[in-house]
Design a protein around this motif. Structure first.
Motif, PDB file in Angstrom:
ATOM      1  N   ARG A  64      33.914  -3.548   0.589  1.00 54.51           N
ATOM      2  CA  ARG A  64      33.863  -4.808   1.322  1.00 54.51           C
ATOM      3  C   ARG A  64      34.526  -5.952   0.578  1.00 54.51           C
ATOM      4  NH1 ARG A  64      27.398  -5.622   0.326  1.00 54.51           N
ATOM      5  NH2 ARG A  64      27.581  -6.229  -1.840  1.00 54.51           N
ATOM      6  N   ASP A  65      34.746  -5.803  -0.722  1.00 57.31           N
ATOM      7  CA  ASP A  65      35.440  -6.834  -1.472  1.00 57.31           C
ATOM      8  C   ASP A  65      36.925  -6.531  -1.616  1.00 57.31           C
ATOM      9  OD1 ASP A  65      33.084  -8.218  -1.911  1.00 57.31           O
ATOM     10  OD2 ASP A  65      32.580  -6.964  -3.623  1.00 57.31           O
ATOM     11  N   GLY A  66      37.396  -5.510  -0.898  1.00 58.07           N
ATOM     12  CA  GLY A  66      38.805  -5.180  -0.961  1.00 58.07           C
ATOM     13  C   GLY A  66      39.193  -4.383  -2.180  1.00 58.07           C
ATOM     14  N   ASP A  81      27.293   1.315  -4.882  1.00 60.20           N
ATOM     15  CA  ASP A  81      26.080   1.570  -4.114  1.00 60.20           C
ATOM     16  C   ASP A  81      26.136   0.888  -2.751  1.00 60.20           C
ATOM     17  OD1 ASP A  81      25.762  -1.007  -4.927  1.00 60.20           O
ATOM     18  OD2 ASP A  81      23.652  -0.822  -5.465  1.00 60.20           O
ATOM     19  N   LEU A 131      31.540   8.267  -2.667  1.00 60.96           N
ATOM     20  CA  LEU A 131      30.561   9.284  -3.005  1.00 60.96           C
ATOM     21  C   LEU A 131      29.737   9.574  -1.762  1.00 60.96           C
ATOM     22  CD1 LEU A 131      29.181  10.912  -5.290  1.00 60.96           C
ATOM     23  CD2 LEU A 131      27.659   8.986  -5.590  1.00 60.96           C
ATOM     24  N   ASP A 171      36.158   4.868  -5.456  1.00 58.70           N
ATOM     25  CA  ASP A 171      35.870   6.247  -5.080  1.00 58.70           C
ATOM     26  C   ASP A 171      34.720   6.287  -4.094  1.00 58.70           C
ATOM     27  OD1 ASP A 171      37.742   6.917  -6.796  1.00 58.70           O
ATOM     28  OD2 ASP A 171      36.423   7.724  -8.349  1.00 58.70           O
ATOM     29  N   VAL A 178      26.525  10.677  -0.158  1.00 60.38           N
ATOM     30  CA  VAL A 178      25.121  10.821  -0.503  1.00 60.38           C
ATOM     31  C   VAL A 178      24.318  10.910   0.789  1.00 60.38           C
ATOM     32  CG1 VAL A 178      23.126   9.635  -1.481  1.00 60.38           C
ATOM     33  CG2 VAL A 178      25.284   9.616  -2.696  1.00 60.38           C
ATOM     34  N   LEU A 214      36.191  16.600  -4.870  1.00 69.27           N
ATOM     35  CA  LEU A 214      36.887  15.467  -5.475  1.00 69.27           C
ATOM     36  C   LEU A 214      36.708  14.251  -4.579  1.00 69.27           C
ATOM     37  CD1 LEU A 214      40.155  17.209  -6.618  1.00 69.27           C
ATOM     38  CD2 LEU A 214      38.461  16.151  -8.082  1.00 69.27           C
ATOM     39  N   ALA A 215      36.606  13.088  -5.214  1.00 68.78           N
ATOM     40  CA  ALA A 215      36.335  11.882  -4.453  1.00 68.78           C
ATOM     41  C   ALA A 215      37.578  11.408  -3.731  1.00 68.78           C
ATOM     42  CB  ALA A 215      35.833  10.789  -5.384  1.00 68.78           C
ATOM     43  N   LEU A 251      18.325 -11.016   5.209  1.00 68.68           N
ATOM     44  CA  LEU A 251      18.787  -9.639   5.059  1.00 68.68           C
ATOM     45  C   LEU A 251      18.716  -8.914   6.400  1.00 68.68           C
ATOM     46  CD1 LEU A 251      19.618  -8.011   2.540  1.00 68.68           C
ATOM     47  CD2 LEU A 251      17.332  -7.055   2.554  1.00 68.68           C
ATOM     48  N   ASP A 308      24.196  -2.701   0.443  1.00 68.20           N
ATOM     49  CA  ASP A 308      23.940  -1.788  -0.664  1.00 68.20           C
ATOM     50  C   ASP A 308      22.690  -0.969  -0.360  1.00 68.20           C
ATOM     51  OD1 ASP A 308      21.588  -2.989  -1.452  1.00 68.20           O
ATOM     52  OD2 ASP A 308      22.483  -4.149  -3.057  1.00 68.20           O
ATOM     53  N   LEU A 309      22.425   0.031  -1.211  1.00 67.85           N
ATOM     54  CA  LEU A 309      21.354   0.974  -0.902  1.00 67.85           C
ATOM     55  C   LEU A 309      20.012   0.278  -0.723  1.00 67.85           C
ATOM     56  CD1 LEU A 309      21.875   4.182  -3.036  1.00 67.85           C
ATOM     57  CD2 LEU A 309      21.833   3.941  -0.571  1.00 67.85           C
ATOM     58  N   ALA A 310      19.700  -0.680  -1.624  1.00 65.62           N
ATOM     59  CA  ALA A 310      18.401  -1.338  -1.559  1.00 65.62           C
ATOM     60  C   ALA A 310      18.241  -2.062  -0.225  1.00 65.62           C
ATOM     61  CB  ALA A 310      18.254  -2.310  -2.720  1.00 65.62           C
ATOM     62  N   ALA A 311      19.282  -2.820   0.146  1.00 69.93           N
ATOM     63  CA  ALA A 311      19.227  -3.570   1.391  1.00 69.93           C
ATOM     64  C   ALA A 311      19.166  -2.623   2.583  1.00 69.93           C
ATOM     65  CB  ALA A 311      20.430  -4.491   1.489  1.00 69.93           C
TER      66      ALA A 311
END
Lengths: 246, 189, 544
Positions: free
Chosen positions: C341-343, C373, C349, C347, C351, C334-335, C460, C520-523
């Motif tokens: 970061r935006d307050g 993400d 996850l 949940d 990964v 369960l999460a 970045l 995020d994941l991409a960054a």
């Protein structure tokens, strides 16, 4: 928590259906499969279906990477869809109709691309984006192991990607009646001009695929809302003023 | 209406109602949301049958878009795994049943008690235009006032609920040349 | 069969290859990548897309375990090959192509492989459930739940581990279990050893008209049970088979299970598949003050459960203590919530990134807690201590490695053409074609500077602190874009023969979480790639 195969398959197969439904309103010469009075809005509605389908594929696979891909697409969609709508409005204002055939007829003297270049560019951005193509392919990105397509294999994969290419082709085909004068051209019959122009637009889309780096959602969001939407609105304003004073 | 039209009308009606029921019957947020989307699409196609081309297609467009976004919010706000796990879509059954039945009764009564025009006059050239005028012409001023008010409300709501405002991004004197964001956007504003 | 064979041969002309790189497999991986493109094949991004799994270099035990799980996920027909050195690549791929069109062997493989891939696998890159989550459900109030008309049919509780459960002082009173349907349940191989049900309060339960039809309780051992102020501790229900039981019209009403203690229960390897609990009525049960601490529910399989229409009204679960439970239905915990970061409370996850992920440093694993993400917490680790004893190579190889690092960043940034350029440059360097490499390097650098990458990557992953940059062995402070240009600069230096400052891979790995948290994941992927970790691990076969 398990994979939702039903939604997954609906999403995968839906792309192809959306592409075919888009093509139906595109006139090739004198033939139009579905000469619909609101053909322009029909096209727009079908590309919104892509929102649902891409997300469903991402959701149904029950994989973190695919899910991230699905959410990425929606984030991009919020940034490209409104500019795309403003771009679609411009030819409709000029032709005073939502019917694609009427829009083609309105370009008998001057192709719309000549005096609506901004709308054409924004439209092209929209097509590339809803096809999850090239610079807008972050939801299929290599950083998340193929993203939405991470769990697709075999026939599922074939159908999904066929749908994705189909959506791109439909977008290229729809640019022809919208901005490039439809089937008008010298010597050749109308349908062949439509086809030729479609292939040229498609070639441009394919060419651009590897040239421009990924538009990550957080980057493109500001571009869409702070550049493309105002630019599209100015284009619409210009077109409206021309039409009113005609 | 032709036979095919009749068949389409009833088939779409059944689809709309059944997928509407499915919203409460399925056990996942995603399925519930998209069942609702199917229901709306069927209603949009109904409008097409009524020769309301623009309204029909725009209904499909708006509703699919809305459901795609709503699925995200449903799953986000449900919190914990329940949004991801099988779960019941029905809560507070008695009250909701009462509300649903009362609403249905009211709407049905409205349909039955409205003095509909007799006969079927031929549709005018611009049905969309005609419908718009019939619905809104007498209230055009109210409509024109309403739309900027709604936009202002949306913008005010968003800016009030923002976690990071412009003073966080551009400094107390708003003189920072580039916004200070966790991940910079594409324009830098 | 002729058509099948012909089709198989035809399909094997464009093979999709998934490359797995062990820390000493750089040279082999590069060669495999090169050969795949040269053959007109395709490098796939995920196991689902792959026909051939190519393991480059020698995988340690941890990586090998991951590779095995990924192998499970490859759709058939599938072929797996191992290449340790560059020279083995081409023959290996040829062999793989031949094996791919061996129709009969793949038919056998499809028949014999496990139907379901192990849950916590997913390319080693997807979600993995960490064990030992200590849930604390103490003080839960489930009062007013209505479980009546539950449908538990099709439940699979096999391999449940309920050992160490403490259900003492649960209050199940007032539950209504009437008209439950448990038909078709399979409780085989359940282990209830060590359960303590003493002083449970099941008073007022109504189990009337339950349907346990088709249950099979054969080989159960209930001998010597003592239910007075019940103490079930030390029970062993392992390998029970409840399938085919018929408990219809049982009446458990008025039972008193109060102050039961289920601690130390072991429900592992339970199989509840096919259970139908529909129309159960648990109303009126009192589960308050039960103690479930120490339960282990890991590896339970609840797939196919249908709980629709449950009515749990009237249950009182207040005062339950589930602390110490490892509740992981289907292997997925369960999460927990956490603030992003935006307050926003979101949940979390869990990964795991790596070790098998395109353009990812070999043998590296990043355990991430994701909100959406966005990475909120991260922990980096090298599998099998793989980076020990490997040192950065010098000269031409080093230049090629820097180009490979740059190709990874470019590919992740979506600049496919530039990435292909960087890979061609890499191949030229490995061939020893230094003169063309020099000009190609300059051209690549010019094109990168002119491209949109400055806009895309410029701000970045900026390391502002020059002391930190120094510590990490980065040439200078800056963002991903600066580090990308730095890679090309390092490649040029290596071609010119100047030796670079030694960088410490372990220091970079230690600093990774700090660099990627909040992105995020991409960054985060771009930041990890921009550190140029792969060029730090040398190839044991570098001088073949």
């Amino acid at each position: 928590m398990a994979a939702d195969s039903l939604l997954w398959r609906i999403g995968g197969g839906g792309m192809l259906v959306a592409a075919l439904l888009k093509i139906t309103v595109v006139p090739f010469g004198e033939w139009t499969l579905f000469d619909f009075e609101a053909g322009l809005v029909w096209f727009n509605a079908m590309d919104v279906l892509v929102w649902a389908f891409v997300w469903l594929v991402g959701w149904g696979g029950n994989s973190a990477h695919a899910l991230v891909g699905g959410y990425r697409f929606l984030a991009l969609a919020v940034a490209y869809e409104l500019p795309l709508m403003f771009a679609l409005i411009a030819p409709a204002i000029a032709a005073e109709s939502l019917n694609v055939g009427t829009i083609v007829a309105a370009q008998s003297e001057l192709w719309f691309i000549v005096w609506m270049p901004v709308a054409f560019v924004i439209y092209s951005v929209g097509v590339v984006a809803f096809s999850v193509w090239g610079p807008f392919g972050s939801s299929l990105g290599s950083d998340i192991a193929g993203g939405v397509a991470a769990e697709l294999s075999g026939v599922d994969r074939l159908v999904f990607f066929a749908g994705r290419y189909g959506v791109l082709v439909a977008g290229a085909a729809f640019a022809v009646p919208l901005f490039l004068g439809g089937g008008s051209g010298a010597f050749l019959p109308e349908w062949s001009w439509s086809l030729l122009k479609t292939v040229l637009v498609l070639a441009a889309f394919v060419w651009i695929r590897r040239k421009i780096p990924l538009m990550r959602p957080e980057k493109f969001m500001e571009v869409g809302w702070m550049l493309l939407i105002p630019a599209g609105m100015l284009q619409d304003l210009l077109v409206a003023m021309v039409v009113v004073n005609r | 209406m032709t036979l095919i039209g009749d068949v389409m009308f009833w088939a779409l009606g059944v689809i709309a109602v059944l997928s509407g029921v499915a919203v409460f019957w399925v056990n996942s947020m995603a399925r519930a949301t998209y069942a609702l989307a199917i229901s709306f699409v069927a209603v949009g196609l109904h409008l097409l049958l009524l020769d309301q081309a623009y309204l029909g297609v725009i209904t499909i467009l708006m509703m699919v878009m809305e459901m795609a976004v709503m699925a995200v919010y449903m799953i986000m706000f449900m919190g914990m795994n329940p949004a991801l796990m099988p779960m019941s879509m029905v809560h507070d059954k008695r009250l909701s049943l009462v509300i649903a039945l009362v609403t249905f009764a009211l709407l049905a009564a409205g349909i039955l008690l409205t003095p509909w025009p007799a006969g079927s006059p031929a549709p005018t050239e611009g049905v969309t235009m005609a419908l718009g005028e019939a619905l809104m012409e007498s209230k055009m001023l109210a409509m024109i006032v309403l739309s900027p008010v709604m936009v202002a409300t949306i913008i005010a709501g968003v800016s009030l609920s923002l976690h990071r405002g412009r003073y966080d991004r551009y400094g107390d004197d708003l003189k920072r040349p580039k916004a200070d964001d966790p991940q910079p956007g594409g324009v830098g504003r | 069969m002729g058509v099948t064979h012909a089709l198989a041969k035809f399909a094997a002309q464009r093979v999709h290859v998934l490359l797995v790189e062990a820390p000493d497999g750089w040279r082999a991986r590069v060669e495999a990548e090169h050969a795949t493109v040269a053959l007109g094949w395709h490098v796939s991004l995920s196991p689902a897309d792959a026909d051939v799994l190519v393991v480059c270099g020698s995988a340690g035990p941890e990586l090998a375990a991951t590779v095995d799980r990924i192998w499970e996920q490859l759709p058939g027909p599938r072929v797996r090959i191992q290449v340790d050195r560059a020279a083995e690549v081409l023959p290996g791929l040829e062999q793989a192509r031949r094996n791919l069109s061996a129709v009969d062997a793949h038919a056998d493989d499809a028949r014999t492989r496990p139907r379901v891939a192990s849950v916590s696998s997913a390319s080693g890159a997807h979600g993995e459930s960490p064990g030992g989550a200590s849930m604390d459900h103490s003080g839960m109030g489930h009062g007013g739940t209505d479980h009546s008309q539950m449908d538990h049919s099709g439940m699979d509780h096999s391999t449940m581990d309920h050992s160490g459960m403490d259900h003492s002082t649960m209050d199940h009173s007032g539950m209504d279990h009437s008209t439950m349907d448990h038909s078709g349940m399979d409780h085989s191989t359940m282990d209830h050893s060590g359960m303590d049900h003493s002083t449970m309060d099941h008073s007022g339960m109504d189990h009337s008209t339950m349907d346990h039809s088709g249950m099979d309780h054969s080989t159960m051992d209930h001998s010597g049970m003592d239910h007075s102020t019940m103490d079930h501790s030390g029970m062993d229900h392992s390998t029970m088979d409840h399938s085919g039981m018929d408990h219809s019209t049982m009446d458990h009403s008025g039972m008193d299970h109060s102050t039961m203690d289920h601690s130390g229960m072991d429900h592992s390897t339970m199989d509840h598949s096919g259970m139908d609990h529909s129309t159960m009525d648990h109303s009126g049960m009192d589960h308050s003050t039960m103690d479930h601490s120490g339960m282990d529910h890991s590896t339970m399989d609840h797939s196919g459960m249908d709980h629709s229409g449950m009515d749990h009204s009237g249950m009182d679960h207040s005062g339950m203590d589930h602390s110490g439970m490892d509740m992981a239905p289907g292997g997925i915990p369960l999460a927990d919530g956490a603030t992003d970061r935006d307050g926003l409370e979101m949940d979390t996850l869990k990964v795991q990134l790596g070790p098998v992920l395109p353009y990812w440093p070999p043998g590296l694993v990043l355990h991430c807690s994701l909100n959406g993400d966005v990475i909120t917490r991260a922990q980096a680790r090298a599998l099998d201590d793989a980076w020990e004893g490997l040192s950065a190579p010098g000269g031409r190889d080093a230049a090629a490695r820097h180009c490979d690092d740059a190709a990874a960043v470019l590919a992740l940034a979506g600049a496919s053409d530039l990435a292909a350029d960087a890979r061609r440059l890499r191949s030229a360097l490995l061939r020893g074609d230094a003169s063309t490499a020099g000009t190609a390097l300059e051209r690549l650098e010019r094109r990168i500077r002119r491209s949109l990458l400055r806009w895309s990557l410029g701000r970045l992953g900026v390391v502002d602190d020059s002391a930190l940059a120094q510590h990490l062995g980065l040439a200078h402070a800056g963002g991903v874009f600066d580090r990308l240009l730095g890679m090309l600069g390092a490649a040029r230096d290596a071609i010119n023969g100047s030796t670079e400052e030694r960088r410490d891979a372990r220091r970079l790995i230690t600093a990774l979480p700090q660099l990627v948290t909040g992105l995020d994941l991409a960054a985060a992927r771009l930041v990890v790639a921009s550190l140029g970790l792969p060029s730090l691990a040398a190839d044991r076969h570098a001088h073949d």
